[in-house]
Design a protein around this motif. Sequence first.
Motif, PDB file in Angstrom:
ATOM      1  N   LEU A  14       7.547   6.051  -2.299  1.00 41.43           N
ATOM      2  CA  LEU A  14       7.073   6.554  -1.212  1.00 41.43           C
ATOM      3  C   LEU A  14       7.037   7.270  -0.643  1.00 41.43           C
ATOM      4  O   LEU A  14       7.711   7.043   0.906  1.00 41.43           O
ATOM      5  N   GLY A  15       5.747   6.692  -0.188  1.00 38.01           N
ATOM      6  CA  GLY A  15       5.115   7.484   0.618  1.00 38.01           C
ATOM      7  C   GLY A  15       5.215   6.117   1.342  1.00 38.01           C
ATOM      8  O   GLY A  15       5.238   5.957   3.057  1.00 38.01           O
ATOM      9  N   ALA A  16       4.547   5.232   1.111  1.00 34.17           N
ATOM     10  CA  ALA A  16       5.341   3.252   2.206  1.00 34.17           C
ATOM     11  C   ALA A  16       6.796   3.228   2.624  1.00 34.17           C
ATOM     12  O   ALA A  16       6.865   3.129   3.642  1.00 34.17           O
ATOM     13  N   TYR A  17       7.283   3.573   1.919  1.00 39.31           N
ATOM     14  CA  TYR A  17       8.520   3.464   2.043  1.00 39.31           C
ATOM     15  C   TYR A  17       9.603   5.028   3.349  1.00 39.31           C
ATOM     16  O   TYR A  17      10.186   4.495   3.993  1.00 39.31           O
ATOM     17  N   PHE A  18       8.556   5.736   3.657  1.00 36.19           N
ATOM     18  CA  PHE A  18       8.442   7.247   4.381  1.00 36.19           C
ATOM     19  C   PHE A  18       7.629   6.737   5.830  1.00 36.19           C
ATOM     20  O   PHE A  18       7.996   6.827   7.068  1.00 36.19           O
ATOM     21  N   ILE A  19       6.936   6.465   5.479  1.00 34.51           N
ATOM     22  CA  ILE A  19       5.586   5.036   7.023  1.00 34.51           C
ATOM     23  C   ILE A  19       6.442   4.150   7.671  1.00 34.51           C
ATOM     24  O   ILE A  19       6.691   4.292   8.549  1.00 34.51           O
ATOM     25  N   PHE A  20       7.303   3.373   6.586  1.00 35.39           N
ATOM     26  CA  PHE A  20       7.915   1.895   7.104  1.00 35.39           C
ATOM     27  C   PHE A  20       9.317   3.040   8.008  1.00 35.39           C
ATOM     28  O   PHE A  20       9.614   2.374   8.759  1.00 35.39           O
ATOM     29  N   GLY A  21       9.863   3.665   7.266  1.00 38.62           N
ATOM     30  CA  GLY A  21      11.135   4.099   7.977  1.00 38.62           C
ATOM     31  C   GLY A  21      10.821   5.428   9.527  1.00 38.62           C
ATOM     32  O   GLY A  21      11.323   4.866  10.574  1.00 38.62           O
ATOM     33  N   ASP A 187       5.451  -5.224  14.225  1.00 42.38           N
ATOM     34  CA  ASP A 187       6.788  -5.975  12.985  1.00 42.38           C
ATOM     35  C   ASP A 187       5.755  -5.697  12.185  1.00 42.38           C
ATOM     36  O   ASP A 187       6.561  -6.197  10.056  1.00 42.38           O
ATOM     37  N   VAL A 188       4.005  -6.401  11.593  1.00 40.64           N
ATOM     38  CA  VAL A 188       3.158  -6.497  10.862  1.00 40.64           C
ATOM     39  C   VAL A 188       3.737  -5.882   9.361  1.00 40.64           C
ATOM     40  O   VAL A 188       3.959  -5.950   8.637  1.00 40.64           O
ATOM     41  N   LEU A 189       3.157  -4.870  10.016  1.00 41.05           N
ATOM     42  CA  LEU A 189       2.520  -3.042   9.345  1.00 41.05           C
ATOM     43  C   LEU A 189       4.122  -3.090   8.081  1.00 41.05           C
ATOM     44  O   LEU A 189       3.524  -2.413   7.890  1.00 41.05           O
ATOM     45  N   ALA A 190       4.972  -3.049   9.097  1.00 45.33           N
ATOM     46  CA  ALA A 190       6.263  -3.018   8.258  1.00 45.33           C
ATOM     47  C   ALA A 190       6.961  -3.847   7.171  1.00 45.33           C
ATOM     48  O   ALA A 190       7.290  -2.849   6.457  1.00 45.33           O
ATOM     49  N   GLY A 195       7.208  -4.853   1.790  1.00 43.05           N
ATOM     50  CA  GLY A 195       7.175  -5.049   0.382  1.00 43.05           C
ATOM     51  C   GLY A 195       6.091  -4.393  -0.845  1.00 43.05           C
ATOM     52  O   GLY A 195       6.080  -4.547  -1.729  1.00 43.05           O
ATOM     53  N   PHE A 196       5.306  -3.745   0.138  1.00 43.18           N
ATOM     54  CA  PHE A 196       4.395  -2.951  -0.745  1.00 43.18           C
ATOM     55  C   PHE A 196       5.398  -1.386  -1.717  1.00 43.18           C
ATOM     56  O   PHE A 196       5.299  -1.569  -2.838  1.00 43.18           O
ATOM     57  N   ASN A 200       6.256  -1.505  -5.982  1.00 40.69           N
ATOM     58  CA  ASN A 200       5.564  -0.308  -6.406  1.00 40.69           C
ATOM     59  C   ASN A 200       6.429   0.830  -7.165  1.00 40.69           C
ATOM     60  O   ASN A 200       6.688   0.667  -8.407  1.00 40.69           O
ATOM     61  N   LEU A 201       8.209   0.117  -6.333  1.00 39.96           N
ATOM     62  CA  LEU A 201       9.166   0.626  -7.061  1.00 39.96           C
ATOM     63  C   LEU A 201       9.468   0.054  -8.171  1.00 39.96           C
ATOM     64  O   LEU A 201      10.079   0.747  -9.536  1.00 39.96           O
ATOM     65  N   SER A 202       9.621  -1.162  -7.914  1.00 39.83           N
ATOM     66  CA  SER A 202      10.193  -2.458  -9.479  1.00 39.83           C
ATOM     67  C   SER A 202       8.933  -2.069 -10.280  1.00 39.83           C
ATOM     68  O   SER A 202       9.299  -2.300 -11.333  1.00 39.83           O
TER      69      SER A 202
END
Length: 217
Positions: A14-21, A187-190, A195-196, A200-202
């Motif tokens: 969730l943290g990674a999805y938030f930063i990605f968002g 782009d790379v960070l996103a 992917g991260f 973790n979600l799966s």
Amino acid sequence: MIQSRQRRLLSYSLGAYFIFGVLFYLVWQQTPWLNQLDLQINSWFTGLRSTWLNPAIIALTNFGNPGNSVLLNAVILVGLLIFQQRQLALYSLINISLVGGLGNHFIKLIVQRPRPTAIEHLVYAGGTSFPSGHAAGSMALFGALIVITYYLVADPIKRRILNCLWGVLILLIGLSRIYVGVHNTSDVLAGWLWGFAGLNLSWWLFLKLNLFPSVKR
């Protein structure tokens, strides 16, 4: 212990999805300060170019091409199936095909960010830029190998060595895309974040459904 791991995995995802968002929104809005920051960091990486380093970085970035990832994934899947590790094979397939492949491609179609043009591209790259498919794909592929290593390699020293190798490949393939000039740093960070988060979600879902083999330490 399993429940504690599940909570950590879900919070990481969730943290990674938030930063990605947040990155998605900033790129979508074409935020000037992010574009300027990209230019500065991109310039630093491309400033490292040299006649002796270029061939190595080009070989590294080509190693992360989709065709090579598909081939390597096929080898991994066959090996896992031969040794009756169907759950891990499914986990790897889901992350590489859905997270690193289709999911990343779908976001590219939405954002339609053009590739950077401030400096010469050392390799050909078509399509759009955000997020980096190589970064997301290497995170999905070698991140899945980190999970597979966790379940199949009992020796802690061998496990650490392999996980360091997978981690270095994730890092270098992503950074190579900035070096060769075909991606912005964001782009790379996103791509890494996407992917991260998926990994973790799966992993959390597989643990929730008891789809992983037992770990004996």
